[in-house]
Write an enzyme that holds these catalytic residues in place. Structure first.
Site: not given
Length: 259
Positions: A54, A112
């Site tokens: 994003d 992540y």
């Protein structure tokens, strides 16, 4: 014209990007990559990412698949790209792959990290770009137990943006690692690895776990949300700027020898 299938490992500072995916009138990582590849190859080259980060999210390990003319070896391509890419983007590695390699569909795991600063100095301009400056007291035991509940095969419907996955998607993800670590007594990092992630999923998880750890939610809420059929009860997502894509894993047989 014969081509070579190459996997690039990409670092980028997501602060000035509207995310990975190419968008009209927006600066994106994919747009910058494809512009650089066209300049080098004198023809359009698609850059296929392992996933879509994003706006504001960073990378130290996004895998990008490209098919380039045979004259480009992985290392010459890496060096040439780094000579023309903007300063907030850098190719760390390049590997020649089998013809059936696909950056997205061949991936077996993604990892992540999310960074949280707990001290006054987290508000420094040298840290707040990459950490969430979080000033409320945290119960570390609650944080750790919340993360432990996530490991395994679960539906994460409650931790995803509504309507971004097909109606037939079961929203199931298999999380192999979910844990918090503390560095220098003031920097918390959430490490998470799974076969897939849903839109905003990690940010919803972090926001909800921190609400549990600060007493804003009950400790049982994480397990209850894993059984929920919508996202109406999830906490607001954590900010994007502290999230990093660290690594994408692929089966070893997809790498050609000598790379």
């Amino acid at each position: 014209m014969s081509s070579r299938n190459v996997k690039l490992v990409l670092h980028y500072d997501g602060s000035a990007f509207a995310g990975w995916q190419r968008q009209p009138l927006q600066r994106t990582v994919q747009g910058e990559m494809e512009s650089a590849l066209r300049k080098l190859c004198n023809l359009p080259v698609a850059a296929q990412g392992a996933g879509r980060t994003d706006a504001g999210v960073h990378s130290r390990g996004l895998a990008v698949g490209v098919k380039v003319p045979q004259r480009w070896t992985p290392e010459t391509l890496r060096k040439a790209l780094n000579a023309v890419l903007p300063d907030d983007t850098w190719v760390a590695e390049a590997h020649e792959m089998r013809a059936d390699f696909h950056a997205r569909f061949s991936a077996v795991a993604r990892r992540y990290s999310y960074h949280v600063g707990l001290d006054d100095a987290a508000a420094s301009p040298f840290r707040r770009r990459y950490e969430w400056a979080f000033r409320r007291p945290i119960d570390r035991a609650s944080l750790d137990s919340s993360a432990a509940v996530l490991v395994g095969d679960h539906s994460f419907l409650a931790f995803a943006v509504r309507g971004t996955a097909p109606a037939t998607d079961d929203h199931r993800c298999v999380i192999s690692d979910a844990r918090w670590t503390l560095t220098d007594g003031c920097r918390l990092v959430f490490h998470v690895e799974a076969n897939r992630f849903l839109h905003h999923m990690i940010r919803f998880l972090v926001g909800t776990m921190l609400d549990v750890a600060t007493g804003r939610r009950d400790s049982e809420d994480i397990a209850a949300l894993l059984e929920a059929r919508d996202n109406s009860s999830v906490s607001p997502p954590a900010p994007a700027h502290a999230l990093f894509l660290e690594h994408v894993s692929y089966p070893a047989h997809l790498y050609l020898s000598g790379t």
